[in-house]
Structures are given as structure tokens and as C-alpha cells.
Write an enzyme that holds these catalytic residues in place. Structure first.
Site, short mmCIF file in Angstrom:
data_model
loop_
_atom_site.label_atom_id
_atom_site.label_comp_id
_atom_site.label_asym_id
_atom_site.label_seq_id
_atom_site.Cartn_x
_atom_site.Cartn_y
_atom_site.Cartn_z
N SER A 131 -1.57 -72.45 30.29
CA SER A 131 -2.12 -71.30 29.59
C SER A 131 -3.60 -71.52 29.29
O SER A 131 -4.40 -71.63 30.21
CB SER A 131 -1.31 -71.04 28.31
OG SER A 131 -1.57 -69.75 27.82
N LYS A 183 -2.57 -49.83 10.26
CA LYS A 183 -3.01 -51.04 9.58
C LYS A 183 -1.90 -52.08 9.46
O LYS A 183 -2.15 -53.28 9.47
CB LYS A 183 -3.56 -50.69 8.18
CG LYS A 183 -4.24 -51.84 7.48
CD LYS A 183 -5.43 -52.34 8.28
CE LYS A 183 -6.12 -53.50 7.58
NZ LYS A 183 -7.23 -54.04 8.37
#
Length: 321
Positions: A131, A183
Site C-alpha cells: 500500500s 457533517k
């Protein structure tokens, strides 16, 4: 009475530790961290031609490195100092990392691409370079992996725990106040909406596409060829070699030889490598690192280099930098 005795014993123990550490520091020399092959006055300022070993280990993240992780700021600082030293011709980058945050990996990747314009960079993969670890490796001139190295994992993941079912079972409610429709998009206290899932998936796809494009750029491959090897698939070093994700099978010895060749150095180019003092190793056992450049770190470094160790009660428990 017993409390006073405990405090007295603690003070005696701290004084004893301070004395032992002072002796260790004096016996090991005044520098906090030294480099083999006799570097000059600066961190990497060398008086002879050579190359520097840079290590990326553990989780990759923003900020400063710790004893078991790699901080982008620490690595960027090292790479920029290497870039400024005309006597340093290359970097042996040793990677033993499963990856980490996207932005930190991208920062290091981009800095390595810049450094590659003036220095040669050879990677030596250890147990794992996957990764973000592979992301960084892709910026080099040449990559070595061991047969058993775990690498690849070109992909992006994001997750958020969902405890709504558990809370509902016990009758626990959570009231959320927010300004902005999305949010609390990653809130663990409710199920996400289809619209929110689409937003998150788009973010992941954008990041994944950039990951693939950067690997293709670093490896001088087509985006399509990297896409076929990506999708988060992991490879052994041998598989990675067959698929041209790495250039050869080998370890530090082979990487050192290749770096010397790329630097057009006759024989083996001298390697400059950070050498931890006994004091550093002692602190690392407690998870303490002085690799950062914060104000506290500089103060403590100056105390150490002056062969004095000061332990103040108000600073106990705040030594991790």
C-alpha cells in the site's frame, strides 16, 4: 507517612536513572545520533562521496517519526538535507511498512520524485512494503524485494464502525447537533444514507486513481498495466518480480551494489547510516523518540549533548516527542 516514603523512593529512583543515563551519554560521545563512515558537521554533510540509508518502517503518517512509525515530516527533512549535499550521490531506501495515510505517502512519493532528479534511489524491501509502502517505493530508480516480501496492495480503504444496533439494543440514544447536512457523515451512531455512500465512494475512487497514476509514473508503466495489477491485490516478492512491480530479487547487499552502479562509483559506494547511541536505544524501549524537531525536543537534545540530564516532576509523562 507511606505516601511520603513512596515519593522519596520515586525521587531516589529517578536520580539513579539520571546518573546511569549520564554515564551512558558521556561514554557514548556527545552526539545524539551519529552516522557511519564519518560524516561532517551537519546531519548529512559528508566530507567524502557516499550514499545515505533512509529507513521507512511501521505505519506511515503525517508529522514526526516515532520509534515504531514513520512521520512524513521527518522523512522530508532527511531527503531535503540529502538533496542539498553535493557529496551524497544516492539513497538506499529500506522499506518495512504496511502503509498508512494517503497524504503522508503522497508527500514522501513526491519528494522522492524531486530528489531523483539529482540523486539515485534504490529500494530494498524487507518483510512488507505494501500500500503506502509500495507507493513510496514506486518513486525510486530500482526496487529489490526478497522472495518472501509482501508487497503491492495498490488500493484505498475507508471504514467507520457502526454501533447503532448495539445502542438500540440497550436503549441508548445519541442526539447530534450539526451545521451542515453531511457533517456527521462518518457517524458511528447511525446508518449512512445512499447519498453519503456515493460521496465516500467518489472520494475513494479519486484517491485510488491518483495512486494508480503515480505508480505508473514512478515505474514508467502505462496506467492500464498498473490497473490490471492493482485492485488491492497483494504479491509475494517473487510474484511482484514476475509482474514487474519490482525490478529484482535481493536484499541490502544487492541494493548497495546496484546503487553503486547507478551512481557510477567504482566499487561499493560508502553508505552513511544513522547510528543510535545506547541512550537512544534505552529510550526506544519506552517508546520515546528524539527524532523530531519540536521546541521540547531541541531543549532536551541540548541538555543531552551537554552531558546533563534534567528530570523535572512537571514534565514526567510528557517525554514522548
Amino acid at each position: 507517612m507511606e505516601r511520603n516514603q513512596s515519593l522519596l523512593f520515586l525521587s531516589f529512583l529517578l536520580s539513579l536513572i539520571a546518573t546511569i543515563l549520564g554515564i551512558v551519554i558521556i561514554s557514548s560521545g556527545s552526539s545524539l545520533a551519529r552516522f557511519s563512515q564519518g560524516t561532517g558537521g551537519g546531519l548529512f554533510q559528508s566530507s567524502e562521496i557516499g550514499a545515505v540509508v533512509v529507513k521507512v518502517g511501521g505505519e506511515i503518517h503525517s508529522g514526526e517519526s516515532t520509534y515504531d512509525s514513520t512521520g512524513a515530516e521527518s522523512i522530508l527533512r532527511e531527503l531535503r538535507e540529502i538533496d542539498e549535499d553535493p557529496n551524497i550521490k544516492g539513497v538506499l531506501l529500506e522499506i518495512n511498512s504496511p502503509g498508512g495515510t494517503v497524504a503522508a505517502s503522497q508527500e514522501i512519493f513526491n519528494e522522492l520524485l524531486h530528489l531523483k532528479k539529482s540523486k539515485k534511489i534504490v529500494v530494498s524491501m524487507k518483510d512488507v512494503a505494501a500500500s503506502g509502502g509500495y507507493y513510496i517505493a514506486a518513486a525510486s530508480d530500482y526496487i529489490f524485494a526478497q522472495n518472501g516480501t509482501i508487497t503491492g496492495s495498490i488500493g484505498v480503504i475507508s471504514f467507520s464502525p457502526n454501533v447503532k444496533g448495539l445502542l438500540d439494543r440497550y436503549g441508548v440514544g445519541v442526539k447530534t447537533f450539526k451545521a451542515g447536512k453531511y457533517k456527521d457523515m462518518y457517524s458511528p451512531f447511525r446508518d449512512s444514507t445512499n447519498e453519503e455512500d456515493d460521496i465516500i465512494n467518489k472520494q475513494l475512487q479519486d484517491t485510488y486513481r491518483k495512486f494508480v497514476e503515480d505508480v505508473a509514473k514512478g515505474r514508467n508503466r502505462t496506467v492500464k498495466s498498473i490497473e490490471e495489477l492493482a485492485e488491492g491485490k497483494i504479491y509475494s516478492g517473487e510474484d511482484a518480480f514476475r509482474n514487474k512491480l519490482v525490478d529484482d530479487i535481493g536484499g541490502r547487499r544487492e541494493a548497495h551494489q546496484k546503487l553503486s552502479e547507478l551512481c557510477q562509483y567504482e566499487g561499493l559506494i560508502p553508505l552513511f547510516e544513522r547510528e543510535l547511541t545506547p541512550f537512544d536505544r534505552f529510550l526506544q524501549n519506552f517508546g520515546v523518540s528524539f527524532m523530531g524537531e519540536s521546541a521540547q525536543a531541541k531543549k532536551i537534545k541540548s541538555l543531552i549533548q551537554s552531558h546533563v540530564l534534567v528530570l523535572l516532576p512537571s514534565h514526567l509523562g510528557k517525554l514522548v516527542l
